[in-house]
Write an enzyme that holds these catalytic residues in place. Structure first.
Site, PDB file in Angstrom:
ATOM      1  CB  CYS A 158     -18.574  31.566  53.403  1.00 50.79           C
ATOM      2  SG  CYS A 158     -20.228  31.018  53.527  1.00 50.79           S
TER       3      CYS A 158
ATOM      4  NE  ARG B 223     -16.559  28.350  51.189  1.00 52.23           N
ATOM      5  CZ  ARG B 223     -15.916  29.273  50.451  1.00 52.23           C
ATOM      6  NH1 ARG B 223     -14.592  29.304  50.181  1.00 52.23           N
ATOM      7  NH2 ARG B 223     -16.464  30.072  49.739  1.00 52.23           N
TER       8      ARG B 223
ATOM      9  CG  ASP C 271     -17.103  26.991  47.470  1.00 53.43           C
ATOM     10  OD1 ASP C 271     -17.946  26.104  48.180  1.00 53.43           O
ATOM     11  OD2 ASP C 271     -17.297  28.152  47.018  1.00 53.43           O
TER      12      ASP C 271
END
Length: 148
Positions: free
Chosen positions: A8, A14, A123
């Site tokens: 990420c 994440r 996100d």
């Protein structure tokens, strides 16, 4: 041995969530010895003087809600040399794919892709919905495990 790197932007939300969710899945099905699993960032925003920041507290808390620890994890940046170290690079969104390919220069072995084929992982940095990101990542990891 399957070597998987989750990617990420900053490696504090994440991708570490994906790393530890997938490790937990592997442990629960007795397949952890078959894999090397890690995560990294396409940027250096969360790395200062050579030291990466720890997993963002709300991401860490979301993992803990599911009984998953990410203790000791710190952000690291993806390097061009990683291309030869891993079999698969699973990015959380389309921008991560673009930045990963920029770092590698090319993908001759077709190893770079999104975790979820037709969808970006939500996100939580912008939405504060770590539960939604967790669910996206869990589903992507479940599908990955079934395919391997």
């Amino acid at each position: 041995m399957n070597k998987i790197l989750f990617i990420c932007h900053g490696n504090i939300c994440r991708s570490p969530m994906a790393e530890f969710i997938f490790k937990d899945m592997l442990k629960k099905c007795g397949r952890e010895a078959e894999f090397i699993v890690a995560s990294s960032a396409t940027s250096t925003e969360e790395i200062w003087n050579g030291m990466g920041n720890p997993v963002y507290p709300p991401a860490k808390a979301e993992l803990a809600k599911h009984g998953i620890s990410c203790k000791g994890k710190r952000a690291v940046q993806l390097k061009k040399s990683d291309y030869d170290k891993y079999d698969l690079f699973l990015c959380m969104d389309s921008r991560n794919v673009t930045n990963t390919l920029r770092i590698f220069g090319s993908d001759p072995d077709n190893k770079v892709r999104k975790l979820i084929k037709n969808k970006d992982v939500s996100d939580p940095w912008y939405t504060d919905r770590f539960d939604v990101a967790y669910n996206d990542i869990y589903e992507g990891c479940r599908q990955l495990l079934e395919s391997l």
